[in-house]
Design an enzyme around this catalytic site. Structure first.
Site, mmCIF file in Angstrom:
data_model
loop_
_atom_site.group_PDB
_atom_site.id
_atom_site.type_symbol
_atom_site.label_atom_id
_atom_site.label_comp_id
_atom_site.label_asym_id
_atom_site.label_seq_id
_atom_site.Cartn_x
_atom_site.Cartn_y
_atom_site.Cartn_z
ATOM 1 N N MET A 8 -6.908 7.571 -4.386
ATOM 2 C CA MET A 8 -5.525 7.609 -3.916
ATOM 3 C C MET A 8 -4.897 8.922 -4.346
ATOM 4 O O MET A 8 -4.961 9.295 -5.513
ATOM 5 C CB MET A 8 -4.725 6.442 -4.470
ATOM 6 C CG MET A 8 -3.283 6.402 -3.978
ATOM 7 S SD MET A 8 -2.409 4.895 -4.406
ATOM 8 C CE MET A 8 -2.277 5.068 -6.175
ATOM 9 N N CYS A 9 -4.278 9.624 -3.402
ATOM 10 C CA CYS A 9 -3.601 10.889 -3.680
ATOM 11 C C CYS A 9 -2.261 10.897 -2.951
ATOM 12 O O CYS A 9 -1.974 10.033 -2.122
ATOM 13 C CB CYS A 9 -4.448 12.070 -3.217
ATOM 14 S SG CYS A 9 -6.036 12.210 -4.043
ATOM 15 N N GLY A 10 -1.459 11.889 -3.240
ATOM 16 C CA GLY A 10 -0.180 12.052 -2.554
ATOM 17 C C GLY A 10 -0.131 13.380 -1.831
ATOM 18 O O GLY A 10 -0.544 14.408 -2.380
ATOM 19 N N ARG B 59 0.656 8.478 -7.448
ATOM 20 C CA ARG B 59 -0.486 8.562 -6.546
ATOM 21 C C ARG B 59 -1.480 9.639 -6.982
ATOM 22 O O ARG B 59 -2.618 9.653 -6.491
ATOM 23 C CB ARG B 59 -0.021 8.855 -5.113
ATOM 24 C CG ARG B 59 0.882 7.783 -4.514
ATOM 25 C CD ARG B 59 1.146 8.069 -3.041
ATOM 26 N NE ARG B 59 -0.095 7.975 -2.280
ATOM 27 C CZ ARG B 59 -0.547 6.857 -1.720
ATOM 28 N NH1 ARG B 59 0.130 5.721 -1.840
ATOM 29 N NH2 ARG B 59 -1.675 6.868 -1.042
#
Length: 300
Positions: free
Chosen positions: A1-3, A32
């Protein structure tokens, strides 16, 4: 999960606010991506090439580095160069082309990473929390036409500055990614046979270099992404920046979130709305979720 985060300022008189508006967007994606963060800034193109440099050892004296370059002679070319440093990052502006700068760095400053090249792009990335990185490199003071930023939660490769996003390839092109590709090594082998060099084992770098290769071969971004969709195996929301545009695309399953807010003043993109809530006149913005496999492009 990243932003992922992107901001394009439509009106020139508002571009000094880019950093002020973008920093809360980036920090809003901290949960995130707490491992590392980065930002690619695009300004009006300059005649000189700009090289974004990063020294992970924090031992390089940037002014000595500049003097070393200025004191060299490359044929009949008089060297013109300027360098602005911020902590262990520096932006080198010079009339010298990459085929001169790259071997010079490798010979004299082997610890230094070359993060980006172009007439418009400046790039910063590091490990640590988004808030720490934004403060360290004074993102709040940045001005420009548009920017692409990312917060990373590592799932498939190491937590290092080199593995942080944005990734770049060629000139004035960058990509950030929320998701994961299951076939980066097959993409890598295909591109390495064409003489394309990789700096990391990160899956996003494979996508970035594939798309830049297609652009260099003459495809426009829409065609490059269409060809990429037939090659990329996995889940992704890609946000890309070029000298004069932002581009966003999601895969066919669209399981990696994205939201867009557009007004007469700006286009703002984030993985979640909470990173947009502080923006001026957000209550009057056209807000939507990008549909799968549709390419959205906004130009400066």
């Amino acid at each position: 999960m990243c932003g992922i985060v992107g901001l394009l300022i439509k009106k020139a008189e508002l571009r000094p606010h880019l950093g002020e508006w973008l920093v809360p967007m980036l920090i809003g994606m901290s949960e995130r991506g707490p491992d590392s963060a980065g930002l690619a800034l695009f300004r009006e193109p300059e005649a000189s090439k700009k090289y974004s440099l990063f020294d992970p050892t924090a031992q390089v004296n940037w002014q000595d580095c500049l003097a070393n370059l200025q004191n060299r002679q490359y044929g009949s070319i008089p060297v013109s160069a300027n360098l602005v440093s911020q902590a262990n990052h520096a932006i080198l502006s010079t009339n010298l082309e990459p085929q001169i700068i790259k071997p010079w760095l490798k010979e004299h400053y082997p610890s230094v990473y070359l993060l980006s090249v172009g007439n418009s792009i400046e790039l910063y990335k590091d490990v640590g929390s988004p808030a720490m990185i934004a403060a360290k490199y004074q993102f709040q003071k940045l001005s420009g036409s548009h920017a692409v930023a990312h917060t990373r939660m590592a799932t498939e490769s190491a937590v290092t500055p080199a593995h942080a996003h944005p990734f770049t390839a060629g000139e004035d092109f960058c990509l950030v990614h929320n998701g994961s590709l299951s076939n980066p090594y097959s993409l890598r082998r295909k591109l390495e046979k064409k003489g394309i060099h990789f700096d990391t084992d990160n899956d996003t770098e494979a996508a970035c270099r594939f798309l830049e290769w297609r652009l260099r071969e003459g495809d426009d971004l829409a065609i490059a992404l269409k060809k990429g969709a037939s090659e990329f195996d996995g889940f992704y929301t890609f946000l890309m920046g070029t000298e004069n545009q932002l581009a966003l695309v999601r895969d066919a399953f669209a399981c990696k979130p994205a939201v867009v807010a557009e007004t007469d003043d700006y286009v703002a993109i984030a993985s979640e709305f909470r990173s947009l809530a502080h923006l001026p006149q957000i209550d009057r913005a056209y807000i939507f979720e990008p549909v799968p496999e549709e390419l959205y492009i906004w130009k400066t």
